[in-house]
Design a protein around this motif. Structure first.
Motif, mmCIF file in Angstrom:
data_model
loop_
_atom_site.group_PDB
_atom_site.id
_atom_site.type_symbol
_atom_site.label_atom_id
_atom_site.label_comp_id
_atom_site.label_asym_id
_atom_site.label_seq_id
_atom_site.Cartn_x
_atom_site.Cartn_y
_atom_site.Cartn_z
ATOM 1 N N ALA A 59 -11.618 19.838 32.028
ATOM 2 C CA ALA A 59 -10.294 19.723 32.643
ATOM 3 C C ALA A 59 -10.355 19.784 34.159
ATOM 4 N N GLU A 60 -11.218 20.641 34.718
ATOM 5 C CA GLU A 60 -11.258 20.752 36.174
ATOM 6 C C GLU A 60 -11.691 19.434 36.812
ATOM 7 N N ASN A 61 -12.711 18.812 36.259
ATOM 8 C CA ASN A 61 -13.172 17.536 36.808
ATOM 9 C C ASN A 61 -12.062 16.493 36.730
ATOM 10 N N CYS A 62 -11.343 16.449 35.601
ATOM 11 C CA CYS A 62 -10.264 15.463 35.422
ATOM 12 C C CYS A 62 -9.101 15.736 36.368
ATOM 13 N N LEU A 63 -8.706 16.999 36.488
ATOM 14 C CA LEU A 63 -7.559 17.337 37.329
ATOM 15 C C LEU A 63 -7.863 17.128 38.806
ATOM 16 N N THR A 64 -9.054 17.533 39.245
ATOM 17 C CA THR A 64 -9.413 17.367 40.653
ATOM 18 C C THR A 64 -9.516 15.891 41.015
ATOM 19 N N ALA A 65 -10.146 15.098 40.135
ATOM 20 C CA ALA A 65 -10.227 13.657 40.381
ATOM 21 C C ALA A 65 -8.832 13.027 40.362
ATOM 22 N N GLY A 66 -7.966 13.514 39.468
ATOM 23 C CA GLY A 66 -6.607 12.984 39.406
ATOM 24 C C GLY A 66 -5.797 13.294 40.644
ATOM 25 N N ILE A 67 -5.947 14.515 41.177
ATOM 26 C CA ILE A 67 -5.239 14.875 42.404
ATOM 27 C C ILE A 67 -5.709 14.004 43.560
ATOM 28 N N ALA A 68 -7.035 13.837 43.669
ATOM 29 C CA ALA A 68 -7.567 12.987 44.739
ATOM 30 C C ALA A 68 -7.042 11.557 44.629
ATOM 31 N N LYS A 69 -6.844 11.105 43.388
ATOM 32 C CA LYS A 69 -6.380 9.735 43.178
ATOM 33 C C LYS A 69 -4.909 9.562 43.567
ATOM 34 N N VAL A 70 -4.053 10.525 43.210
ATOM 35 C CA VAL A 70 -2.619 10.346 43.458
ATOM 36 C C VAL A 70 -2.255 10.564 44.927
ATOM 37 N N VAL A 71 -3.070 11.324 45.656
ATOM 38 C CA VAL A 71 -2.739 11.551 47.073
ATOM 39 C C VAL A 71 -3.371 10.488 47.976
ATOM 40 N N ARG A 72 -4.265 9.678 47.389
ATOM 41 C CA ARG A 72 -4.893 8.623 48.190
ATOM 42 C C ARG A 72 -3.881 7.506 48.422
#
Length: 474
Positions: free
Chosen positions: A166-179
């Motif tokens: 979950a941490e890998n998915c959530l961190t990658a997801g946050i980086a994606k939505v703020v880009r």
């Protein structure tokens, strides 16, 4: 009963009443203090009140996630889609840890019973998933992505083993939505290049990079929207026209990642790299340091050192890359480009010059030795051109990447982020949900057995006898 006795009785009653009042007031004060303390503790971030005692640190955020959250400037709202009473405690605790690290990150639960149409707003959303949303963008992290199953264990052994990713998915997801910016990488074809597998395209997708094929012969030119190019282990050299296009693209500030096979003769492609100050080190790299190649594998299957620099900033401590069958790269001292080694062998490595005819990999007197770079970055600070050369044809293969838990894919994502001047988000390894067995060595079993079966009971018995004797003497 005389007057004195009545006075003593009355005085005793007053004293008892007064003590009772004091005790009641003290009890009320203590109760209020406990309630206030509980409210204060509950208001504190969970990282200060809840301790992660799991063997795999399920709820402890990595340095990568913490850095991303601390630098967050955009408000991100997470919606956990779960029926009340059926929440996954692992996910909710992890979301609490994310919220503790940044005031720009908040989360709420959305019950599908109370909000039956909520999931329809987000494509791919369903019960169990987490939706990460900003004012302009969103990403859906599915339950299956947070709990991936080990397919190899399932197909080969018939066991269902899950990990917590979950941490890998959530961190990658946050980086994606703020880009706010997306990029396009063109993957050259037409020369037998190796196509990128899903694990590499996923790493690029997390970096905001979309991959598209490009055949220069049929296209006739490099598209204007090309943010970067990838030439992955071609089995034939580029044509003169293609070499001219690549040279012009680099001269105008282009970004190119080149992966080569030293057994394939590519003089025109080599000439493009030579302009950037990089040439081949003749021979096949061989390691002598056991820490730089896998146990039980040939010494030509390299696990080089990852250099510490801004390009490889996404490689977390302990993450390795795997480079089976590689050749060194010589860096020019007179180049207009700033050259930065990315991967290097140990000082005990050597380059086997006559590898084609050699019957063994034993070093000869003519073989150069020392530390060799097998991946180098070149940057022209005037034009903005950036070129990375990896002299190993197996660098971007899925099997190679899986051998080091995604290290090679993370390297590709780091290079892409450097090309685009974006912050690098590292791959965070999945965390095991299996309890670690306590193994007691056979040698210790006898001693522990004697201790708990004989020694401790006898000590307790003697202590009891001694206590009884002392009490009788009193």
């Amino acid at each position: 009963m005389n007057l004195k006795e009545n006075w003593q009785k009355l005085h005793g009653s007053k004293k008892t009443f007064r003590n009772g009042v004091y005790a009641s007031v003290l009890a009320v004060v203590v109760l209020v203090a406990v309630i206030l303390l509980n409210l204060v503790v509950r208001a504190l971030p969970s990282k200060y009140t809840e301790y992660d005692i799991s063997t795999s640190d399920l709820f402890t955020l990595s340095e990568t996630s913490r850095n991303l959250l601390h630098e967050l400037q955009t408000d991100v709202k997470a919606y956990y889609l779960a029926v009340s009473g059926q929440e996954d405690a692992n996910i909710t605790r992890l979301l609490d840890r994310y919220a503790d690290e940044s005031s720009h990150f908040t989360w709420e639960q959305r019950d599908s019973v109370l909000y039956p149409t909520f999931a329809e707003k987000y494509e791919g959303a369903s019960t169990g998933c987490v939706v990460l949303a900003t004012a302009d963008n969103y990403d859906v992290v599915s339950y299956n992505d947070m709990y991936p199953m080990d397919l190899e264990a399932y197909y080969y052994y018939g066991t269902q083993q899950y990990s917590f990713d979950a941490e890998n998915c959530l961190t990658a997801g946050i980086a994606k939505v703020v880009r706010t910016t997306s990029y396009r990488m063109y993957e050259l074809t037409g020369h037998g290049e190796t196509a990128l597998a899903d694990d590499f395209t996923e790493a690029l997708d997390n970096a905001g990079v979309a991959v598209e094929e490009l055949n220069l012969t049929t296209a006739g030119a490099i598209p204007e929207d090309a943010d970067e190019l990838l030439i992955n282990a071609p089995l034939a050299d580029v044509t003169e026209a293609e070499a001219a296009m690549l040279t012009t693209y680099v001269e105008n500030g282009g970004k190119v990642l080149v992966v080569t096979d030293f057994t394939i003769n590519t003089p025109r492609l080599d000439a493009v790299l030579a302009v950037c100050g990089m040439t081949r080190q003749e021979g096949l790299l061989v390691e002598t340091d056991a820490d730089h190649y896998p146990y039980g594998y040939p010494q030509t299957y390299l696990m080089p050192d990852v250099e510490s620099n801004e390009i490889m900033a996404g490689m977390t401590t302990g993450m390795r890359v795997y480079m089976p069958i590689a050749q060194g790269i010589v860096q020019s001292e007179d180049s207009d480009y700033v050259l930065t080694p990315l991967l290097s062998t140990s000082d005990g490595a050597y380059s086997l010059l006559d590898y084609a005819n050699a019957e063994t990999i034993e070093k000869t007197d003519s073989d150069p030795e020392g530390s060799f770079a097998l991946a180098v970055a070149a940057e022209n600070t005037t034009t903005g051109a950036r070129v990375v050369w990896i002299n190993c044809p197996n660098a971007l293969l899925s099997a190679t990447n899986q051998s080091v838990s995604g290290g090679n894919a993370q390297m590709l994502g780091s290079i892409a982020n450097w090309f685009n001047n974006e912050q690098t988000t590292a791959v965070i390894n999945s965390k095991s949900l299996s309890a670690t067995s306590l193994m007691v060595p056979n040698g210790a079993m006898i001693g522990l057995g004697l201790l708990f079966i004989f020694v401790l009971p006898i000590v307790c018995l003697i202590a009891g006898v001694v206590v009884c004797l002392i009490r009788r003497r009193r």
